[in-house]
Scaffold this motif. Structure first.
Motif, mmCIF file in Angstrom:
data_model
loop_
_atom_site.group_PDB
_atom_site.id
_atom_site.type_symbol
_atom_site.label_atom_id
_atom_site.label_comp_id
_atom_site.label_asym_id
_atom_site.label_seq_id
_atom_site.Cartn_x
_atom_site.Cartn_y
_atom_site.Cartn_z
ATOM 1 N N GLN A 71 0.849 -1.195 0.000
ATOM 2 C CA GLN A 71 0.000 0.000 0.000
ATOM 3 C C GLN A 71 0.878 1.237 0.000
ATOM 4 O OE1 GLN A 71 -2.309 -0.514 3.626
ATOM 5 N NE2 GLN A 71 -2.449 -2.705 3.218
ATOM 6 N N ALA A 72 0.279 2.366 -0.335
ATOM 7 C CA ALA A 72 1.012 3.638 -0.325
ATOM 8 C C ALA A 72 1.558 3.909 1.073
ATOM 9 C CB ALA A 72 0.088 4.773 -0.755
ATOM 10 N N ILE A 73 2.766 4.414 1.133
ATOM 11 C CA ILE A 73 3.375 4.781 2.417
ATOM 12 C C ILE A 73 3.108 6.265 2.648
ATOM 13 C CG2 ILE A 73 5.524 4.900 3.744
ATOM 14 C CD1 ILE A 73 6.597 2.690 1.827
ATOM 15 N N ALA A 74 2.526 6.585 3.786
ATOM 16 C CA ALA A 74 2.182 7.985 4.090
ATOM 17 C C ALA A 74 3.446 8.842 4.186
ATOM 18 C CB ALA A 74 1.397 8.059 5.388
ATOM 19 N N GLU A 75 3.294 10.112 3.867
ATOM 20 C CA GLU A 75 4.427 11.043 3.965
ATOM 21 C C GLU A 75 4.689 11.369 5.431
ATOM 22 O OE1 GLU A 75 4.007 14.480 1.460
ATOM 23 O OE2 GLU A 75 5.362 15.659 2.717
ATOM 24 N N PRO A 76 5.918 11.134 5.910
ATOM 25 C CA PRO A 76 6.209 11.460 7.314
ATOM 26 C C PRO A 76 6.429 12.957 7.476
ATOM 27 C CG PRO A 76 8.171 10.574 6.262
ATOM 28 C CD PRO A 76 7.089 10.568 5.215
ATOM 29 N N PRO A 77 6.357 13.457 8.710
ATOM 30 C CA PRO A 77 6.683 14.871 8.924
ATOM 31 C C PRO A 77 8.133 15.136 8.509
ATOM 32 C CG PRO A 77 5.799 13.871 10.933
ATOM 33 C CD PRO A 77 6.033 12.770 9.962
ATOM 34 N N ALA A 78 8.417 16.378 8.145
ATOM 35 C CA ALA A 78 9.789 16.760 7.767
ATOM 36 C C ALA A 78 10.444 17.603 8.861
ATOM 37 C CB ALA A 78 9.788 17.526 6.452
ATOM 38 N N GLU A 79 9.626 18.218 9.705
ATOM 39 C CA GLU A 79 10.146 19.073 10.783
ATOM 40 C C GLU A 79 9.791 18.447 12.123
ATOM 41 O OE1 GLU A 79 12.064 21.501 10.038
ATOM 42 O OE2 GLU A 79 11.641 21.360 7.892
ATOM 43 N N PHE A 80 10.768 18.422 13.028
ATOM 44 C CA PHE A 80 10.550 17.726 14.286
ATOM 45 C C PHE A 80 10.909 18.528 15.532
ATOM 46 C CE2 PHE A 80 11.189 14.454 11.090
ATOM 47 C CZ PHE A 80 10.144 13.609 11.330
ATOM 48 N N GLY A 81 11.537 19.668 15.391
ATOM 49 C CA GLY A 81 11.888 20.445 16.577
ATOM 50 C C GLY A 81 13.223 20.039 17.177
ATOM 51 N N THR A 82 13.303 20.105 18.509
ATOM 52 C CA THR A 82 14.572 19.843 19.209
ATOM 53 C C THR A 82 14.871 18.329 19.202
ATOM 54 O OG1 THR A 82 13.492 19.453 21.335
ATOM 55 C CG2 THR A 82 14.064 21.741 20.804
#
Ligand SMILES: [Fe+2]
Ligand SMILES: [Fe+2]
Length: 167
Positions: A71-82
Protein backbone atom coordinates in the motif's frame (compact mmCIF):
# COMPACT_ATOMS: atom_id res chain seq x y z
CA UNK A 1 -3.80 -20.57 4.75
CA UNK A 2 -4.56 -17.14 6.09
CA UNK A 3 -8.11 -15.85 6.29
CA UNK A 4 -8.68 -12.78 4.08
CA UNK A 5 -9.08 -10.67 7.24
CA UNK A 6 -5.79 -11.81 8.74
CA UNK A 7 -3.99 -11.43 5.41
CA UNK A 8 -5.25 -7.84 5.25
CA UNK A 9 -4.19 -7.16 8.85
CA UNK A 10 -0.69 -8.52 8.15
CA UNK A 11 -0.41 -6.40 5.01
CA UNK A 12 -1.51 -3.38 7.06
CA UNK A 13 1.27 -4.08 9.57
CA UNK A 14 3.77 -4.45 6.72
CA UNK A 15 2.71 -0.95 5.70
CA UNK A 16 3.11 0.40 9.26
CA UNK A 17 6.64 -1.04 9.46
CA UNK A 18 7.45 0.56 6.09
CA UNK A 19 6.09 3.86 7.38
CA UNK A 20 8.27 3.45 10.51
CA UNK A 21 11.29 3.12 8.24
CA UNK A 22 10.25 6.23 6.31
CA UNK A 23 9.61 8.18 9.52
CA UNK A 24 13.06 7.38 10.93
CA UNK A 25 14.67 8.19 7.61
CA UNK A 26 12.97 11.59 7.74
CA UNK A 27 14.27 12.05 11.30
CA UNK A 28 17.77 11.14 10.00
CA UNK A 29 17.43 13.80 7.30
CA UNK A 30 16.31 16.30 9.94
CA UNK A 31 19.37 15.56 12.10
CA UNK A 32 21.71 15.73 9.10
CA UNK A 33 20.34 19.20 8.36
CA UNK A 34 20.59 20.24 12.01
CA UNK A 35 24.28 19.35 12.36
CA UNK A 36 23.93 16.15 14.43
CA UNK A 37 25.62 13.41 12.35
CA UNK A 38 25.59 10.93 15.25
CA UNK A 39 21.81 11.19 15.80
CA UNK A 40 21.37 11.03 12.01
CA UNK A 41 23.29 7.77 11.72
CA UNK A 42 21.41 6.32 14.70
CA UNK A 43 18.07 7.13 13.05
CA UNK A 44 19.28 5.79 9.73
CA UNK A 45 20.15 2.47 11.37
CA UNK A 46 16.66 2.49 12.96
CA UNK A 47 15.18 3.01 9.50
CA UNK A 48 17.14 0.01 8.19
CA UNK A 49 15.81 -2.12 11.06
CA UNK A 50 12.23 -1.13 10.33
CA UNK A 51 12.73 -2.19 6.72
CA UNK A 52 13.87 -5.58 8.03
CA UNK A 53 10.68 -5.73 10.13
CA UNK A 54 8.57 -4.95 7.04
CA UNK A 55 10.31 -7.74 5.14
CA UNK A 56 9.57 -10.21 7.95
CA UNK A 57 5.85 -9.55 7.34
CA UNK A 58 6.44 -9.78 3.58
CA UNK A 59 8.03 -13.22 3.97
CA UNK A 60 5.50 -14.46 6.51
CA UNK A 61 2.50 -13.61 4.31
CA UNK A 62 4.18 -15.40 1.40
CA UNK A 63 5.17 -18.39 3.52
CA UNK A 64 1.56 -18.82 4.63
CA UNK A 65 0.33 -18.84 1.05
CA UNK A 66 -1.09 -15.34 1.31
CA UNK A 67 -0.73 -12.47 -1.11
CA UNK A 68 1.41 -9.45 -0.25
CA UNK A 69 -0.30 -6.22 -1.27
CA UNK A 70 1.86 -3.15 -0.95
CA UNK A 71 0.00 0.00 0.00
CA UNK A 72 1.01 3.64 -0.33
CA UNK A 73 3.37 4.78 2.42
CA UNK A 74 2.18 7.99 4.09
CA UNK A 75 4.43 11.04 3.96
CA UNK A 76 6.21 11.46 7.31
CA UNK A 77 6.68 14.87 8.92
CA UNK A 78 9.79 16.76 7.77
CA UNK A 79 10.15 19.07 10.78
CA UNK A 80 10.55 17.73 14.29
CA UNK A 81 11.89 20.45 16.58
CA UNK A 82 14.57 19.84 19.21
CA UNK A 83 16.45 16.52 19.59
CA UNK A 84 14.33 15.82 22.69
CA UNK A 85 11.16 16.36 20.66
CA UNK A 86 12.42 14.03 17.90
CA UNK A 87 13.06 11.21 20.37
CA UNK A 88 9.75 11.87 22.14
CA UNK A 89 8.03 11.51 18.75
CA UNK A 90 9.96 8.29 18.19
CA UNK A 91 8.86 6.90 21.58
CA UNK A 92 5.25 7.81 20.88
CA UNK A 93 5.47 6.06 17.50
CA UNK A 94 6.95 2.90 19.06
CA UNK A 95 4.10 2.82 21.59
CA UNK A 96 1.62 3.06 18.71
CA UNK A 97 3.37 0.16 16.94
CA UNK A 98 3.29 -1.92 20.13
CA UNK A 99 -0.48 -1.38 20.42
CA UNK A 100 -0.99 -2.29 16.76
CA UNK A 101 0.95 -5.55 17.15
CA UNK A 102 -1.00 -6.39 20.31
CA UNK A 103 -4.26 -5.85 18.41
CA UNK A 104 -2.99 -7.98 15.53
CA UNK A 105 -1.98 -10.70 18.00
CA UNK A 106 -5.53 -10.86 19.36
CA UNK A 107 -7.03 -11.53 15.94
CA UNK A 108 -4.26 -13.91 14.79
CA UNK A 109 -4.27 -17.71 14.44
CA UNK A 110 -1.72 -19.69 16.47
CA UNK A 111 1.00 -19.81 13.80
CA UNK A 112 0.74 -16.07 13.34
CA UNK A 113 0.84 -15.55 17.10
CA UNK A 114 4.09 -17.55 17.21
CA UNK A 115 5.47 -15.27 14.47
CA UNK A 116 4.27 -12.13 16.28
CA UNK A 117 5.85 -13.14 19.60
CA UNK A 118 9.24 -11.97 18.29
CA UNK A 119 7.76 -8.54 17.56
CA UNK A 120 6.22 -8.23 21.02
CA UNK A 121 9.66 -8.88 22.57
CA UNK A 122 11.28 -6.49 20.09
CA UNK A 123 8.82 -3.73 21.04
CA UNK A 124 9.72 -4.05 24.73
CA UNK A 125 13.36 -3.51 23.74
CA UNK A 126 12.54 -0.63 21.38
CA UNK A 127 10.48 1.24 23.97
CA UNK A 128 13.17 0.71 26.61
CA UNK A 129 15.97 1.95 24.34
CA UNK A 130 14.13 5.02 23.11
CA UNK A 131 12.73 5.74 26.58
CA UNK A 132 16.25 5.82 28.02
CA UNK A 133 17.32 8.20 25.27
CA UNK A 134 14.38 10.51 26.01
CA UNK A 135 15.54 10.55 29.66
CA UNK A 136 19.08 11.40 28.53
CA UNK A 137 17.82 14.27 26.36
CA UNK A 138 15.72 15.58 29.26
CA UNK A 139 18.83 15.57 31.45
CA UNK A 140 20.81 17.35 28.73
CA UNK A 141 18.08 20.03 28.80
CA UNK A 142 19.21 21.56 25.51
CA UNK A 143 22.78 22.18 26.70
CA UNK A 144 25.12 22.43 23.67
CA UNK A 145 28.05 20.51 25.17
CA UNK A 146 25.77 17.73 26.48
CA UNK A 147 24.08 17.38 23.07
CA UNK A 148 27.46 17.24 21.35
CA UNK A 149 28.54 14.42 23.67
CA UNK A 150 25.29 12.51 23.10
CA UNK A 151 25.68 12.96 19.34
CA UNK A 152 29.18 11.45 19.46
CA UNK A 153 27.98 8.65 21.74
CA UNK A 154 25.05 7.63 19.55
CA UNK A 155 27.16 7.85 16.41
CA UNK A 156 29.94 5.74 17.93
CA UNK A 157 27.67 3.06 19.37
CA UNK A 158 25.83 2.70 16.12
CA UNK A 159 29.09 2.23 14.24
CA UNK A 160 30.43 -0.21 16.84
CA UNK A 161 27.17 -2.14 17.11
CA UNK A 162 27.00 -2.90 13.42
CA UNK A 163 23.44 -1.57 13.17
CA UNK A 164 22.07 -3.14 16.35
CA UNK A 165 19.11 -1.44 18.03
CA UNK A 166 20.95 -0.99 21.33
CA UNK A 167 21.73 2.57 22.36
FE1 LIG B 1 9.23 -2.26 13.74
FE1 LIG C 1 10.53 0.10 15.88
Amino acid sequence: MLTPELEQALNDQLNRESYSSYLYLSMAAHFDGAGFPGFASWMRAQADEEHVHAMKFFDFVNDRGGRVRLQAIAEPPAEFGTPLQVFEASLEHERFITRSIETLYEQADRSTQAFLAWFLTEQVEEEKTVGELVDAFRLAAGSGPALLLLDRELGARRAAGGGEAEV
